[in-house]
Design a protein around this motif. Structure first.
Motif, mmCIF file in Angstrom:
data_model
loop_
_atom_site.group_PDB
_atom_site.id
_atom_site.type_symbol
_atom_site.label_atom_id
_atom_site.label_comp_id
_atom_site.label_asym_id
_atom_site.label_seq_id
_atom_site.Cartn_x
_atom_site.Cartn_y
_atom_site.Cartn_z
ATOM 1 N N ILE A 286 3.518 0.656 2.864
ATOM 2 C CA ILE A 286 3.137 -0.304 3.892
ATOM 3 C C ILE A 286 3.205 -1.685 3.260
ATOM 4 C CG2 ILE A 286 1.315 -1.012 5.485
ATOM 5 C CD1 ILE A 286 0.381 1.992 5.324
ATOM 6 N N LEU B 94 -6.510 1.285 6.679
ATOM 7 C CA LEU B 94 -5.567 0.902 5.633
ATOM 8 C C LEU B 94 -6.064 -0.232 4.736
ATOM 9 C CD1 LEU B 94 -2.417 1.044 7.907
ATOM 10 C CD2 LEU B 94 -3.153 2.768 6.237
ATOM 11 N N PHE C 115 -4.036 10.950 4.374
ATOM 12 C CA PHE C 115 -3.662 9.760 5.128
ATOM 13 C C PHE C 115 -3.499 10.088 6.609
ATOM 14 C CE2 PHE C 115 0.183 7.765 6.949
ATOM 15 C CZ PHE C 115 -0.307 6.481 7.140
ATOM 16 N N MET D 94 -5.662 8.645 9.807
ATOM 17 C CA MET D 94 -4.997 7.854 10.850
ATOM 18 C C MET D 94 -5.161 8.446 12.244
ATOM 19 S SD MET D 94 -3.596 5.008 9.822
ATOM 20 C CE MET D 94 -2.352 4.607 11.049
ATOM 21 N N LEU E 207 0.873 -1.170 0.000
ATOM 22 C CA LEU E 207 0.000 0.000 0.000
ATOM 23 C C LEU E 207 0.911 1.222 0.000
ATOM 24 C CD1 LEU E 207 -2.719 1.466 0.288
ATOM 25 C CD2 LEU E 207 -2.519 1.140 2.768
#
Length: 180
Positions: free
Chosen positions: A87, A141, A59, A63, A49
């Motif tokens: 990721i 995610l 992002f 998060m 990712l």
């Protein structure tokens, strides 16, 4: 450069990233070489990712609710340092032997990626923070049941004149024994 000099010269770049965008094309180029890591049965248990520079702020905002309110500003600051993220997610095999082989292979892939990135002047630090295991982070995610985040790679170009010094390593001879 020799492989040995790249291995000995590579550093984890934790801060001081330039604001330059990390091109997706470069990440794919590096990954297409990194996937040659040894992996048992060619199971290739990984997926990736990528959070590109232009999506980083979105992002970070998504998060933030993963963390308690009193930790959010610290996390925001940490996530704001790198220019992009990669990721690395592993499919978890329920069989212990295969799980260990797959984890080892995915770790080897990450090391390959770090060495390849270093060669291109891209700084990387491999993070294994608690959010890697957090179901709330997994939801943000898109990590599915039966998958594990093996590494949160912080990415960014850096000034080579500010490369951190090498930490001393224990000589192999001090940890070496011979079967008798």
């Amino acid at each position: 450069m020799s492989i040995a000099s790249i291995i000995r010269g590579r550093r984890s770049i934790k801060n001081g990233y330039k604001p330059d965008a990390v091109p997706e094309k470069l990440i794919l180029e590096l990954l297409n070489d990194a996937v040659y890591a040894p992996n048992h049965g060619l199971r290739e248990p990984w997926r990736f990712l990528f959070i590109p520079t232009e999506k980083k702020e979105e992002f970070i905002e998504r998060m933030m609710p993963v963390y308690p309110a009193d930790q959010q500003e610290k996390r925001r600051a940490l996530f704001s340092e790198p220019a992009a993220f990669l990721i690395v997610i592993m499919k978890e095999d329920p069989r212990q032997k295969q799980w260990e082989e797959d984890f080892s292979a995915t770790s080897a892939l990450i090391q390959n990626f770090q060495l390849l990135a270093w060669e291109k002047g891209l700084g990387v630090v491999w993070k294994t923070n608690p959010h890697n295991l957090d179901p709330k982070a997994h939801k943000v995610l898109g990590v599915q049941p039966g998958e594990k985040i093996v590494g949160f790679l912080h990415l960014g170009f850096f000034d080579p004149d500010k490369t951190p010094q090498a930490a001393p390593r224990t000589p192999a001879e001090e940890k070496f024994t011979r079967f008798e």
